[in-house]
Design a protein around this motif. Structure first.
Motif, short mmCIF file in Angstrom:
data_model
loop_
_atom_site.label_atom_id
_atom_site.label_comp_id
_atom_site.label_asym_id
_atom_site.label_seq_id
_atom_site.Cartn_x
_atom_site.Cartn_y
_atom_site.Cartn_z
N LEU A 158 0.67 -1.12 -0.14
CA LEU A 158 -0.26 -0.22 -0.22
C LEU A 158 1.10 1.51 0.14
O LEU A 158 0.45 2.07 -0.87
N THR A 159 2.06 1.40 0.52
CA THR A 159 2.61 2.17 0.71
C THR A 159 3.40 3.03 -0.55
O THR A 159 4.03 3.77 -1.16
N MET A 160 4.04 1.38 -1.09
CA MET A 160 4.50 1.51 -2.19
C MET A 160 3.65 2.10 -3.40
O MET A 160 4.06 3.36 -4.35
N ASN A 161 2.25 1.89 -3.17
CA ASN A 161 1.15 2.55 -4.30
C ASN A 161 0.92 4.15 -4.00
O ASN A 161 0.39 5.10 -4.89
N THR A 162 0.86 4.21 -2.67
CA THR A 162 0.76 5.59 -1.96
C THR A 162 1.95 6.17 -3.35
O THR A 162 1.64 7.60 -3.57
N ALA A 163 3.03 6.63 -2.97
CA ALA A 163 4.11 6.36 -3.40
C ALA A 163 4.60 7.22 -4.68
O ALA A 163 4.47 8.08 -4.88
N ASP A 164 4.11 6.02 -5.41
CA ASP A 164 3.95 6.04 -6.62
C ASP A 164 2.94 6.70 -7.18
O ASP A 164 3.21 7.48 -8.41
N GLN A 165 1.75 7.05 -6.81
CA GLN A 165 0.69 8.11 -7.12
C GLN A 165 0.94 9.42 -6.90
O GLN A 165 0.99 10.33 -7.79
N ALA A 166 2.06 9.30 -5.85
CA ALA A 166 2.55 11.01 -5.31
C ALA A 166 3.27 11.61 -6.44
O ALA A 166 3.41 12.98 -6.85
N LEU A 167 4.45 10.70 -6.86
CA LEU A 167 4.79 10.12 -7.67
C LEU A 167 4.46 10.44 -9.20
O LEU A 167 5.35 11.76 -10.31
N HIS A 168 3.22 9.74 -9.93
CA HIS A 168 2.86 9.93 -11.47
C HIS A 168 1.53 10.23 -10.98
O HIS A 168 0.67 9.25 -10.61
#
Length: 427
Positions: A168-178
């Motif tokens: 979940l943290t990976m997906n959250t950071a990835d959406q903030a980045l992209h």
């Protein structure tokens, strides 16, 4: 930089797969220590058992609340593995979210479903940790689970929670980045937590979670063969090869039946040739059991439903069907590592006569097991060895055996007197 990451990932993945294969091969050899037995009849019924018991977890739903929680953890673990396929391919090919372009608008929905399942896995594992360590459900707090078995269960539950949080943290950071990536259903609601982070920091968080998640999965893969959670894999073949006979039907030995026939009809004995080799009665050690018995032992979830239903255990007897399975697995592991150690056997060194004597042969343990394990079959084979190979039985049993041998019935009455009750009734 990307090529270095690809090389490191391929190396880590190859090492993990090799180590898992090596341990899985050893477990297969341990299972094959047992005697051969054919369990290939009625493939339609066997496939039905796989669907209902292994996939559908039919027996678990006798306790609906626990069953639903377990199903969330089980389904989430299996389904989220589809996402792991993408991570593995990304690691090998050096891509980022390979399936995004392939699936198009379906991709955010799919990842969103995975995230909901991840949350359900976290909730389920947290409740199971509370049941084990705070509520201390009786069957999960017995002394036979002290030490490694208890720690094993807790390690798995905590690991699953950590893996889902990393996902979940990976997906959250990835959406903030992209920003064009999502929105995903769960992580999309929390991407504001990373507002103000630099692109470098977001990428560092996303990459760290990505590596920790996949390395955690590979470590979990290699932990499974040493853990009771191997049932995640073995529940399926174990359900397929389960005994389809009625539960009250016990396995007879043709050699024993033959001896009884000759005892009842002595005139046949003269024409019967002497056997070339004396048959072996029952089981004293793991190689005397069948391969299915050993597969049962490796498939045991250590849930304790068998022991919780055992009338002998409930009345304070030493018998625990779960311990029978754990002891059988431990002995199979010992033989697999050290060979058939001189003077050491499953009987007495692992399982005592007192445990075996306490069994009432009621089949409650067989009925309750969610993955079609049969502890009773092992108990009966060990007990058969005691009685028929060592002449070791309680005095009450010996009296019954003597009566059957001399009077052809369990009671101490001459065969000539059996019909006296009818004569007296008609008097």
């Amino acid at each position: 930089m990307h090529i270095i990451q690809e090389i490191l990932f391929v190396f880590a993945f190859a090492i993990a797969v090799y180590l898992f294969y090596r341990k899985a091969r050893q477990i297969r050899l341990n299972i094959l220590l047992g005697r051969d037995v054919s369990l290939n009849d009625h493939p339609d019924l066997r496939l039905k058992n796989v669907l209902l018991l292994a996939f559908g977890q039919k027996k678990m739903f006798r306790n609906p609340l626990v069953a639903v929680l377990h199903f969330f953890v089980y389904a989430g673990f299996l389904i989220i593995n589809v996402e792991i396929l993408e991570i593995i391919l990304d690691g090998i090919l050096g891509t980022h979210r390979l399936f995004r372009d392939v699936l198009g608008s379906v991709y955010p929905v799919l990842i969103g479903c995975f995230e909901v399942l991840a949350v359900l896995v976290i909730v389920g594992c947290a409740i199971f940790l509370i049941r084990r360590n705070v509520v201390r459900v009786r069957r999960l707090a017995m002394h036979e689970l002290d030490g490694w078995p208890k720690s094993d269960a807790n390690y798995i539950l905590v690991t699953e929670i950590v893996l889902m949080l990393l996902f979940l943290t990976m997906n959250t950071a990835d959406q903030a980045l992209h920003p064009d990536l999502g929105p995903f259903w769960v992580s999309g609601a929390f991407k504001g937590a990373f507002e103000g982070f630099s692109p470098f920091a977001l990428e560092a968080i996303e990459r760290s979670c990505w590596w920790l998640h996949i390395l955690g999965i590979l470590a979990f893969l290699n932990y499974l063969p040493y853990s009771k959670h191997l049932h995640i894999i073995l529940a399926f073949p174990n359900a397929y090869f389960s005994d389809l006979r009625p539960k009250g039907k016990m396995e007879n030995m043709p050699a024993v039946q033959k001896e009884v026939t000759l005892m009842l009809q002595p005139e046949l004995a003269a024409a019967e040739p002497a056997p070339a080799d004396m048959p072996k009665f029952g089981a004293k050690d793991v190689p005397d059991l069948t391969w299915k018995n050993i597969l049962d032992a490796y498939s045991c979830t250590e849930c304790g439903r068998c022991t919780a239903a055992c009338p002998a255990n409930l009345t304070g007897k030493k018998l625990s069907p779960r311990k029978i399975m754990m002891d059988t697995r431990d002995r199979a592991e010992e033989i697999g590592k050290l060979g058939n150690t001189e003077g050491k056997t499953l009987l007495r060194d692992y399982i005592s006569e007192e445990e075996l004597r306490a069994c009432t042969s009621c089949n409650a343990c067989v009925q309750e097991c969610p993955v079609s394990i049969n502890p009773l079959h092992i108990i009966l084979q060990l007990r058969r060895h005691l009685v028929m190979e060592e002449s070791s039985a309680p005095q009450e049993w010996n009296m019954m055996f003597s009566n059957i041998e001399n009077n052809m019935a369990p009671w101490k009455f001459s065969p000539d007197d059996r019909d006296k009750w009818a004569i007296e009734m008609n008097a």
